[in-house]
Design a protein around this motif. Structure first.
Motif, PDB file in Angstrom:
ATOM      1  N   ASP A  74       0.815  -1.219   0.000  1.00  0.00           N
ATOM      2  CA  ASP A  74       0.000   0.000   0.000  1.00  0.00           C
ATOM      3  C   ASP A  74       0.847   1.267   0.000  1.00  0.00           C
ATOM      4  O   ASP A  74       0.344   2.353  -0.283  1.00  0.00           O
ATOM      5  CB  ASP A  74      -0.919   0.038   1.226  1.00  0.00           C
ATOM      6  N   ILE A  75       2.117   1.142   0.326  1.00  0.00           N
ATOM      7  CA  ILE A  75       2.966   2.314   0.497  1.00  0.00           C
ATOM      8  C   ILE A  75       3.076   3.165  -0.769  1.00  0.00           C
ATOM      9  O   ILE A  75       2.958   4.393  -0.685  1.00  0.00           O
ATOM     10  CB  ILE A  75       4.338   1.913   1.078  1.00  0.00           C
ATOM     11  N   PRO A  76       3.291   2.603  -1.959  1.00  0.00           N
ATOM     12  CA  PRO A  76       3.384   3.469  -3.149  1.00  0.00           C
ATOM     13  C   PRO A  76       2.145   4.354  -3.352  1.00  0.00           C
ATOM     14  O   PRO A  76       2.282   5.542  -3.664  1.00  0.00           O
ATOM     15  CB  PRO A  76       3.565   2.481  -4.304  1.00  0.00           C
ATOM     16  N   LEU A  77       0.950   3.807  -3.151  1.00  0.00           N
ATOM     17  CA  LEU A  77      -0.260   4.627  -3.302  1.00  0.00           C
ATOM     18  C   LEU A  77      -0.354   5.689  -2.213  1.00  0.00           C
ATOM     19  O   LEU A  77      -0.762   6.821  -2.477  1.00  0.00           O
ATOM     20  CB  LEU A  77      -1.503   3.741  -3.277  1.00  0.00           C
ATOM     21  N   LEU A  78       0.018   5.337  -0.996  1.00  0.00           N
ATOM     22  CA  LEU A  78      -0.011   6.300   0.101  1.00  0.00           C
ATOM     23  C   LEU A  78       1.007   7.414  -0.139  1.00  0.00           C
ATOM     24  O   LEU A  78       0.727   8.588   0.120  1.00  0.00           O
ATOM     25  CB  LEU A  78       0.263   5.599   1.432  1.00  0.00           C
ATOM     26  N   VAL A  79       2.176   7.051  -0.663  1.00  0.00           N
ATOM     27  CA  VAL A  79       3.201   8.047  -0.974  1.00  0.00           C
ATOM     28  C   VAL A  79       2.688   8.993  -2.055  1.00  0.00           C
ATOM     29  O   VAL A  79       2.818  10.213  -1.946  1.00  0.00           O
ATOM     30  CB  VAL A  79       4.525   7.373  -1.406  1.00  0.00           C
ATOM     31  N   GLN A  80       2.103   8.433  -3.094  1.00  0.00           N
ATOM     32  CA  GLN A  80       1.577   9.263  -4.183  1.00  0.00           C
ATOM     33  C   GLN A  80       0.521  10.241  -3.657  1.00  0.00           C
ATOM     34  O   GLN A  80       0.558  11.432  -3.974  1.00  0.00           O
ATOM     35  CB  GLN A  80       0.982   8.378  -5.272  1.00  0.00           C
ATOM     36  N   ASP A  81      -0.406   9.741  -2.850  1.00  0.00           N
ATOM     37  CA  ASP A  81      -1.449  10.597  -2.298  1.00  0.00           C
ATOM     38  C   ASP A  81      -0.848  11.686  -1.418  1.00  0.00           C
ATOM     39  O   ASP A  81      -1.224  12.860  -1.503  1.00  0.00           O
ATOM     40  CB  ASP A  81      -2.448   9.759  -1.494  1.00  0.00           C
ATOM     41  N   CYS A  82       0.083  11.310  -0.573  1.00  0.00           N
ATOM     42  CA  CYS A  82       0.710  12.269   0.327  1.00  0.00           C
ATOM     43  C   CYS A  82       1.484  13.329  -0.462  1.00  0.00           C
ATOM     44  O   CYS A  82       1.427  14.520  -0.138  1.00  0.00           O
ATOM     45  CB  CYS A  82       1.633  11.541   1.294  1.00  0.00           C
ATOM     46  N   MET A  83       2.174  12.916  -1.513  1.00  0.00           N
ATOM     47  CA  MET A  83       2.935  13.860  -2.340  1.00  0.00           C
ATOM     48  C   MET A  83       1.993  14.851  -3.025  1.00  0.00           C
ATOM     49  O   MET A  83       2.292  16.044  -3.097  1.00  0.00           O
ATOM     50  CB  MET A  83       3.777  13.113  -3.371  1.00  0.00           C
ATOM     51  N   GLU A  84       0.860  14.376  -3.511  1.00  0.00           N
ATOM     52  CA  GLU A  84      -0.123  15.274  -4.141  1.00  0.00           C
ATOM     53  C   GLU A  84      -0.635  16.287  -3.130  1.00  0.00           C
ATOM     54  O   GLU A  84      -0.770  17.474  -3.441  1.00  0.00           O
ATOM     55  CB  GLU A  84      -1.276  14.468  -4.738  1.00  0.00           C
ATOM     56  N   ARG A  85      -0.919  15.833  -1.936  1.00  0.00           N
ATOM     57  CA  ARG A  85      -1.407  16.741  -0.887  1.00  0.00           C
ATOM     58  C   ARG A  85      -0.337  17.768  -0.513  1.00  0.00           C
ATOM     59  O   ARG A  85      -0.637  18.951  -0.317  1.00  0.00           O
ATOM     60  CB  ARG A  85      -1.840  15.965   0.347  1.00  0.00           C
ATOM     61  N   LEU A  86       0.903  17.303  -0.389  1.00  0.00           N
ATOM     62  CA  LEU A  86       1.991  18.218  -0.053  1.00  0.00           C
ATOM     63  C   LEU A  86       2.203  19.242  -1.167  1.00  0.00           C
ATOM     64  O   LEU A  86       2.436  20.422  -0.888  1.00  0.00           O
ATOM     65  CB  LEU A  86       3.283  17.439   0.219  1.00  0.00           C
ATOM     66  N   ASN A  87       2.121  18.810  -2.409  1.00  0.00           N
ATOM     67  CA  ASN A  87       2.270  19.743  -3.529  1.00  0.00           C
ATOM     68  C   ASN A  87       1.220  20.842  -3.468  1.00  0.00           C
ATOM     69  O   ASN A  87       1.522  22.015  -3.681  1.00  0.00           O
ATOM     70  CB  ASN A  87       2.180  19.010  -4.870  1.00  0.00           C
ATOM     71  N   LYS A  88      -0.016  20.471  -3.180  1.00  0.00           N
ATOM     72  CA  LYS A  88      -1.085  21.473  -3.077  1.00  0.00           C
ATOM     73  C   LYS A  88      -0.857  22.400  -1.892  1.00  0.00           C
ATOM     74  O   LYS A  88      -0.984  23.616  -2.007  1.00  0.00           O
ATOM     75  CB  LYS A  88      -2.448  20.784  -2.941  1.00  0.00           C
ATOM     76  N   ARG A  89      -0.532  21.808  -0.746  1.00  0.00           N
ATOM     77  CA  ARG A  89      -0.377  22.601   0.468  1.00  0.00           C
ATOM     78  C   ARG A  89       0.829  23.535   0.409  1.00  0.00           C
ATOM     79  O   ARG A  89       0.778  24.674   0.848  1.00  0.00           O
ATOM     80  CB  ARG A  89      -0.271  21.685   1.686  1.00  0.00           C
ATOM     81  N   MET A  90       1.922  23.036  -0.171  1.00  0.00           N
ATOM     82  CA  MET A  90       3.158  23.821  -0.221  1.00  0.00           C
ATOM     83  C   MET A  90       3.223  24.702  -1.472  1.00  0.00           C
ATOM     84  O   MET A  90       4.156  25.479  -1.620  1.00  0.00           O
ATOM     85  CB  MET A  90       4.377  22.887  -0.206  1.00  0.00           C
ATOM     86  N   ASN A  91       2.251  24.504  -2.370  1.00  0.00           N
ATOM     87  CA  ASN A  91       2.215  25.248  -3.627  1.00  0.00           C
ATOM     88  C   ASN A  91       3.522  25.065  -4.407  1.00  0.00           C
ATOM     89  O   ASN A  91       4.134  26.028  -4.875  1.00  0.00           O
ATOM     90  CB  ASN A  91       1.915  26.735  -3.376  1.00  0.00           C
ATOM     91  N   GLN A  92       3.972  23.809  -4.474  1.00  0.00           N
ATOM     92  CA  GLN A  92       5.186  23.449  -5.207  1.00  0.00           C
ATOM     93  C   GLN A  92       4.883  22.225  -6.054  1.00  0.00           C
ATOM     94  O   GLN A  92       3.789  21.664  -5.992  1.00  0.00           O
ATOM     95  CB  GLN A  92       6.326  23.108  -4.241  1.00  0.00           C
ATOM     96  N   VAL A  93       5.887  21.816  -6.819  1.00  0.00           N
ATOM     97  CA  VAL A  93       5.726  20.594  -7.600  1.00  0.00           C
ATOM     98  C   VAL A  93       6.915  19.679  -7.330  1.00  0.00           C
ATOM     99  O   VAL A  93       8.008  19.896  -7.833  1.00  0.00           O
ATOM    100  CB  VAL A  93       5.622  20.889  -9.115  1.00  0.00           C
ATOM    101  N   MET A  94       6.670  18.688  -6.477  1.00  0.00           N
ATOM    102  CA  MET A  94       7.649  17.635  -6.241  1.00  0.00           C
ATOM    103  C   MET A  94       7.156  16.466  -7.084  1.00  0.00           C
ATOM    104  O   MET A  94       6.028  16.005  -6.915  1.00  0.00           O
ATOM    105  CB  MET A  94       7.699  17.271  -4.755  1.00  0.00           C
ATOM    106  N   ARG A  95       7.967  15.992  -8.014  1.00  0.00           N
ATOM    107  CA  ARG A  95       7.513  14.984  -8.980  1.00  0.00           C
ATOM    108  C   ARG A  95       7.370  13.591  -8.386  1.00  0.00           C
ATOM    109  O   ARG A  95       6.624  12.779  -8.893  1.00  0.00           O
ATOM    110  CB  ARG A  95       8.445  14.948 -10.179  1.00  0.00           C
TER     111      ARG A  95
END
Length: 191
Positions: A74-95
């Motif tokens: 489950d970790i890859p999906l959780l990482v992807q979701d968390c990265m999307e949330r962080l990108n929105k919150r931080m207003n950045q783009v971490m690929r």
């Protein structure tokens, strides 16, 4: 939750009425309760730290979610979701993160479950210099493991369960590596 609070909660659930703090009138309520715990409720009931009648009142549908350490897939999906949330919150783009970093995350024991994963990712996100997180970003936050087997285990886990978990993870990594080495050829891998 204290026994007194359990009594009040049980009464409110049974009667569907509550009284505001400082109030004198009871108010009708129509609520649904969703509760979660990492405690062993049956054990709490047997030691009289949780009321059996309250347990039966709230235990309509039981959903048991195994800890993150027992479901590394489950970790890859959780990482992807968390990265999307962080990108929105931080207003950045971490690929994303490198494959080696992902493997490090999948091999970690995750005693703190998803919250620990989220915190580790956020720290790495903030401290990363590029737009991809590599394994070095995690080195100070999570313990390295040896071939996918955690170096330390949560002492609250019974010995037999900890041993079974270690054996299961070792076998999974061993056979996955063997399949990779023989390019998916099952006959060669079996030999």
């Amino acid at each position: 939750v204290s026994r007194a609070m359990q009594v009040k909660l049980l009464r409110a659930l049974q009667e569907r009425r509550v009284e505001r703090v400082g109030g004198t009138q009871a108010l009708d309520v129509d609520v649904r309760i969703i509760s979660a715990t990492n405690q062993n409720i049956r054990e709490k009931i047997s030691t009289q730290n949780f009321r059996l009648d309250l347990f039966y009142r709230i235990n309509v549908i039981l959903i048991q979610v195994p800890p993150l350490r027992e479901r590394p897939e489950d970790i890859p999906l959780l990482v992807q979701d968390c990265m999307e949330r962080l990108n929105k919150r931080m207003n950045q783009v971490m690929r994303g993160i490198t494959p080696r970093a992902m493997q490090l995350l999948m091999d970690h024991y995750w005693a703190g479950n998803i919250r620990e994963l989220q915190n580790v990712l956020e720290r790495a996100y903030i401290s990363s210099e590029g737009d991809i997180i590599d394994h070095l970003s995690f080195s100070q936050y999570i313990e390295p493991s040896s071939n996918g087997v955690p170096m330390t285990l949560d002492p609250d886990i019974p010995f037999s369960k900890a041993r079974a978990l270690l054996i299961e993870r070792f076998e999974k990594h061993y056979f996955t590596d063997a399949l990779r080495r023989y390019q998916g050829n099952i006959s060669e891998t079996a030999q």
